[in-house]
Design a protein around this motif. Structure first.
Motif, PDB file in Angstrom:
ATOM      1  N   GLU A 106       0.816  -1.208   0.000  1.00  0.00           N
ATOM      2  CA  GLU A 106       0.000   0.000   0.000  1.00  0.00           C
ATOM      3  C   GLU A 106       0.848   1.255   0.000  1.00  0.00           C
ATOM      4  O   GLU A 106       0.464   2.270  -0.586  1.00  0.00           O
ATOM      5  N   PHE A 107       2.001   1.201   0.665  1.00  0.00           N
ATOM      6  CA  PHE A 107       2.874   2.380   0.702  1.00  0.00           C
ATOM      7  C   PHE A 107       3.240   2.829  -0.706  1.00  0.00           C
ATOM      8  O   PHE A 107       3.101   4.007  -1.052  1.00  0.00           O
ATOM      9  N   PHE A 108       3.704   1.890  -1.523  1.00  0.00           N
ATOM     10  CA  PHE A 108       4.132   2.285  -2.874  1.00  0.00           C
ATOM     11  C   PHE A 108       2.943   2.692  -3.732  1.00  0.00           C
ATOM     12  O   PHE A 108       3.004   3.686  -4.461  1.00  0.00           O
ATOM     13  N   ARG A 109       1.856   1.939  -3.644  1.00  0.00           N
ATOM     14  CA  ARG A 109       0.675   2.291  -4.446  1.00  0.00           C
ATOM     15  C   ARG A 109       0.153   3.677  -4.072  1.00  0.00           C
ATOM     16  O   ARG A 109      -0.177   4.486  -4.953  1.00  0.00           O
ATOM     17  N   ASN A 110       0.087   3.970  -2.777  1.00  0.00           N
ATOM     18  CA  ASN A 110      -0.406   5.278  -2.335  1.00  0.00           C
ATOM     19  C   ASN A 110       0.563   6.397  -2.699  1.00  0.00           C
ATOM     20  O   ASN A 110       0.142   7.517  -3.023  1.00  0.00           O
ATOM     21  N   LEU A 111       1.865   6.095  -2.645  1.00  0.00           N
ATOM     22  CA  LEU A 111       2.864   7.094  -3.023  1.00  0.00           C
ATOM     23  C   LEU A 111       2.652   7.530  -4.474  1.00  0.00           C
ATOM     24  O   LEU A 111       2.654   8.726  -4.786  1.00  0.00           O
ATOM     25  N   ILE A 112       2.457   6.549  -5.364  1.00  0.00           N
ATOM     26  CA  ILE A 112       2.288   6.845  -6.783  1.00  0.00           C
ATOM     27  C   ILE A 112       0.899   7.388  -7.082  1.00  0.00           C
ATOM     28  O   ILE A 112       0.749   8.434  -7.735  1.00  0.00           O
ATOM     29  N   GLN A 113      -0.121   6.697  -6.606  1.00  0.00           N
ATOM     30  CA  GLN A 113      -1.489   6.995  -7.025  1.00  0.00           C
ATOM     31  C   GLN A 113      -2.141   8.146  -6.270  1.00  0.00           C
ATOM     32  O   GLN A 113      -3.212   8.608  -6.655  1.00  0.00           O
ATOM     33  N   ASP A 114      -1.506   8.609  -5.209  1.00  0.00           N
ATOM     34  CA  ASP A 114      -2.047   9.741  -4.454  1.00  0.00           C
ATOM     35  C   ASP A 114      -1.074  10.908  -4.466  1.00  0.00           C
ATOM     36  O   ASP A 114      -1.330  11.949  -5.063  1.00  0.00           O
ATOM     37  N   LYS A 115       0.085  10.755  -3.851  1.00  0.00           N
ATOM     38  CA  LYS A 115       1.019  11.867  -3.706  1.00  0.00           C
ATOM     39  C   LYS A 115       1.649  12.277  -5.036  1.00  0.00           C
ATOM     40  O   LYS A 115       1.673  13.456  -5.389  1.00  0.00           O
ATOM     41  N   VAL A 116       2.176  11.318  -5.798  1.00  0.00           N
ATOM     42  CA  VAL A 116       2.844  11.645  -7.055  1.00  0.00           C
ATOM     43  C   VAL A 116       1.846  12.130  -8.105  1.00  0.00           C
ATOM     44  O   VAL A 116       2.089  13.110  -8.816  1.00  0.00           O
ATOM     45  N   VAL A 117       0.711  11.467  -8.210  1.00  0.00           N
ATOM     46  CA  VAL A 117      -0.291  11.850  -9.203  1.00  0.00           C
ATOM     47  C   VAL A 117      -0.765  13.281  -8.987  1.00  0.00           C
ATOM     48  O   VAL A 117      -1.041  14.011  -9.943  1.00  0.00           O
ATOM     49  N   ASN A 118      -0.855  13.706  -7.744  1.00  0.00           N
ATOM     50  CA  ASN A 118      -1.355  15.041  -7.445  1.00  0.00           C
ATOM     51  C   ASN A 118      -0.267  16.112  -7.466  1.00  0.00           C
ATOM     52  O   ASN A 118      -0.559  17.297  -7.260  1.00  0.00           O
TER      53      ASN A 118
END
Length: 241
Positions: A106-118
């Motif tokens: 979840e850490f990597f998915r959230n990093l990409i799909q939430d923080k990086v995407v925004n």
């Protein structure tokens, strides 16, 4: 959406970090150095942060987004070490093994799909690769080593652009003539050149090189390992320059 999300993968010594040397306006870039014992291999002006806990990266990008800080780009070097750190600090030391491995993915998915995407600027991540023999495919496969649920599809699946950093003989790359490929006198003396491979070839079918369809013509299979040139090329491709 992130303006650009670029993965540079390759073996140790292939020129992943060196390819960042010519990025302009470096003082406006944040560089997350996930290998605390490694120095950036050139003089730079990046806002460097040496990371010992990956959650710092997550929180820092969140802060950049929330405060709308004037940061042109973010670099994570390397995500391989970043995920190794997460496993050491938050998985192997946890009493809840199953839950900890869930957090790992979840850490990597959230990093990409939430923080990086925004984040509205460019994000560049580097990664080490390993080559293994896949018994099911009966072929050699080059991938980013990762654990848990992320291993099934691989970290590469999160990126639209995955450039492979390599050190190759000059006579092999010179067959591909294009404006982004130059050979210096020093390279001719050594007989080898650091390059980015942008497209699959018959010898590299087992690699996970990828880009949007039509981005790279066949003659651009090998280009200089200079991410600044790549970003200029992407501006032309997307019509943003």
């Amino acid at each position: 959406m992130a303006k650009r999300l670029i993965l540079i993968s390759g073996e140790t010594g292939a020129g992943k970090s060196t390819s960042l040397e010519n990025i302009p306006n470096q003082e406006n870039w944040v560089y997350f150095n996930c290998d605390a014992g490694k120095e950036i291999p050139f003089r730079h002006k990046f806002q460097e942060h040496k990371i010992s806990d990956p959650k710092v990266i997550f929180n820092s990008i969140h802060s950049i987004n929330e405060k709308q800080l004037p940061i042109e780009g973010i670099i994570i070097d390397t995500i391989t070490f970043m995920m190794d750190q997460f496993k050491s600090k938050h998985v192997l030391t946890s009493a809840d093994g199953f839950g900890a491995w869930e957090q790992y993915g979840e850490f990597f998915r959230n990093l990409i799909q939430d923080k990086v995407v925004n984040y509205p600027g460019t994000v560049i991540m580097t990664a080490h690769t390993e080559t293994i023999f896949d018994k099911e495919a009966r072929a050699k496969v080059t991938r980013i080593p990762v654990s848990g649920s992320l291993a099934k599809n691989g970290l590469e699946a999160f990126f639209t652009i995955n450039l492979s950093a390599k050190k190759l003989p000059i006579d092999e790359v010179e067959k591909y003539k294009n404006p982004l490929l130059t050979v210096t006198e020093d390279e001719r003396l050594t007989g080898v050149k650091n390059v980015f491979q942008t497209r699959l070839t018959p010898d590299t079918i087992g690699e996970r090189i990828r880009s949007p369809k039509g981005m790279w013509a066949p003659e651009f299979t090998y280009i200089d390992n200079d991410i600044a040139k790549v970003m200029e090329y992407l501006d032309q491709y997307y019509g943003t320059k």
